[in-house]
Each structure stands twice: as C-alpha cells, then as structure tokens.
Design a protein around this motif. Structure first.
Motif, PDB file in Angstrom:
ATOM      1  N   LEU A   1      51.577  36.516  30.332  1.00 18.72           N
ATOM      2  CA  LEU A   1      50.814  36.089  31.661  1.00 18.72           C
ATOM      3  C   LEU A   1      50.545  37.554  32.243  1.00 18.72           C
ATOM      4  N   LYS A   2      51.216  38.408  32.091  1.00 15.50           N
ATOM      5  CA  LYS A   2      50.538  40.008  32.855  1.00 15.50           C
ATOM      6  C   LYS A   2      49.111  40.088  32.305  1.00 15.50           C
ATOM      7  N   LYS A   3      49.109  40.063  30.990  1.00 18.06           N
ATOM      8  CA  LYS A   3      47.856  40.132  30.358  1.00 18.06           C
ATOM      9  C   LYS A   3      46.701  39.509  30.925  1.00 18.06           C
ATOM     10  N   GLU A   4      47.067  38.095  30.932  1.00 15.08           N
ATOM     11  CA  GLU A   4      46.180  37.004  31.379  1.00 15.08           C
ATOM     12  C   GLU A   4      45.672  37.309  32.719  1.00 15.08           C
ATOM     13  N   PHE A   5      46.547  37.595  33.894  1.00 11.62           N
ATOM     14  CA  PHE A   5      46.329  37.907  35.061  1.00 11.62           C
ATOM     15  C   PHE A   5      45.359  39.243  35.181  1.00 11.62           C
ATOM     16  N   ARG A   6      45.726  40.401  34.359  1.00 12.45           N
ATOM     17  CA  ARG A   6      44.787  41.466  34.469  1.00 12.45           C
ATOM     18  C   ARG A   6      43.575  41.125  33.978  1.00 12.45           C
ATOM     19  N   GLU A   7      43.258  40.531  32.950  1.00 14.18           N
ATOM     20  CA  GLU A   7      41.867  39.857  32.401  1.00 14.18           C
ATOM     21  C   GLU A   7      41.268  39.212  33.488  1.00 14.18           C
ATOM     22  N   ARG A   8      42.041  38.044  34.104  1.00 14.02           N
ATOM     23  CA  ARG A   8      41.368  37.317  35.189  1.00 14.02           C
ATOM     24  C   ARG A   8      40.849  38.396  36.458  1.00 14.02           C
ATOM     25  N   ARG A   9      41.626  39.214  36.581  1.00 11.83           N
ATOM     26  CA  ARG A   9      41.302  40.084  37.829  1.00 11.83           C
ATOM     27  C   ARG A   9      40.233  40.906  37.571  1.00 11.83           C
TER      28      ARG A   9
ATOM     29  N   GLU B   1      37.062  38.951  37.603  1.00 12.44           N
ATOM     30  CA  GLU B   1      36.594  38.625  39.156  1.00 12.44           C
ATOM     31  C   GLU B   1      36.043  39.903  39.631  1.00 12.44           C
ATOM     32  N   LYS B   2      36.637  41.029  39.608  1.00  9.56           N
ATOM     33  CA  LYS B   2      35.993  42.251  40.105  1.00  9.56           C
ATOM     34  C   LYS B   2      34.651  42.420  39.465  1.00  9.56           C
ATOM     35  N   ASN B   3      34.463  42.372  38.218  1.00  9.34           N
ATOM     36  CA  ASN B   3      33.068  42.749  37.543  1.00  9.34           C
ATOM     37  C   ASN B   3      32.053  41.384  38.186  1.00  9.34           C
ATOM     38  N   SER B   4      32.576  40.317  38.415  1.00  3.50           N
ATOM     39  CA  SER B   4      31.586  39.113  38.931  1.00  3.50           C
ATOM     40  C   SER B   4      31.190  39.589  40.244  1.00  3.50           C
ATOM     41  N   ARG B   5      32.060  40.200  41.193  1.00  9.86           N
ATOM     42  CA  ARG B   5      31.920  40.566  42.572  1.00  9.86           C
ATOM     43  C   ARG B   5      30.959  41.752  42.614  1.00  9.86           C
ATOM     44  N   ALA B   6      31.282  42.749  41.399  1.00 10.92           N
ATOM     45  CA  ALA B   6      30.351  43.849  41.586  1.00 10.92           C
ATOM     46  C   ALA B   6      29.030  43.567  41.050  1.00 10.92           C
TER      47      ALA B   6
END
Length: 109
Positions: free
Chosen positions: A45-53, A56-61
């Motif tokens: 779950l932690k790995k999935e959360f990190r990948e999702r975050r 999202e950061k890359n899409s914002r950038a």
C-alpha cells in the motif's frame, strides 16, 4: 461487470491469503504469520501511494510547464509599437489615479 482495478485488488488479497496459509502450513505461529502478511500488505500500500503521489506531482509539473510554455509562445497582440505604447499608458493611468487621489484628499481638509 467488475472493473480491472477491483480484479487486481481481489487477486492481491487472494495471493496474500495463500501466502498466509503457506506460512501456517510450514509451522509458523499464527500471530507471527499474520503480522508478516500484514507487513507485506502495508508495504504494498505504501508503494502504491508513493507511485500515485509521484504521478500526481509529475502531472502538476507538466501542467505548469505547459501553461508557462503557452504564455511564452503566445504572439504579442498587435505590432511592437502598439505594445510599447500600451506599456506607457499603464504608467500614465497610474500617475493620473495617484493625482486624483491626492487632489481628493486635499479637498477634504
């Protein structure tokens, strides 16, 4: 019909259940096997959360850089002489506004 995400979650839970049963079958204690399976699930779950975050950061950038690139690549409205003249009118308007404000204040006293 179940979505692909739900199918993947179900498969993951089934794999964890099989892993837990194998641990028990090999003679590991119930609490220890349960804790190890829960740790594996938590790490997943932690790995999935990190990948999702990070996604999202890359899409914002990307959105920010796309917007900045659009601003830079926009052609100027009108020709250069008009752009220079309009820049001067902003200063003139500001000075006129300041003069009006000062004159209003003087009339009050």
């Amino acid at each position: 019909m179940a979505s692909e995400k739900n199918k993947n979650i179900r498969r993951a839970h089934l794999l964890l259940a099989v892993y837990w049963l194998v641990k028990l079958r090999r003679g590991e204690s119930f609490p220890k096997a349960t804790m190890e399976v829960l740790m594996v699930q938590g790490n997943s779950l932690k790995k999935e959360f990190r990948e999702r975050r990070t996604a999202e950061k890359n899409s914002r950038a990307e959105r920010i850089t796309d917007a900045a690139a659009a601003k830079v690549s926009r052609p100027a409205a009108g020709n250069d002489r008009r752009a220079k003249a309009s820049a001067g009118t902003g200063k003139k308007k500001l000075l006129l506004r300041a003069a009006k404000r000062i004159s209003k204040k003087e009339r009050l006293f």
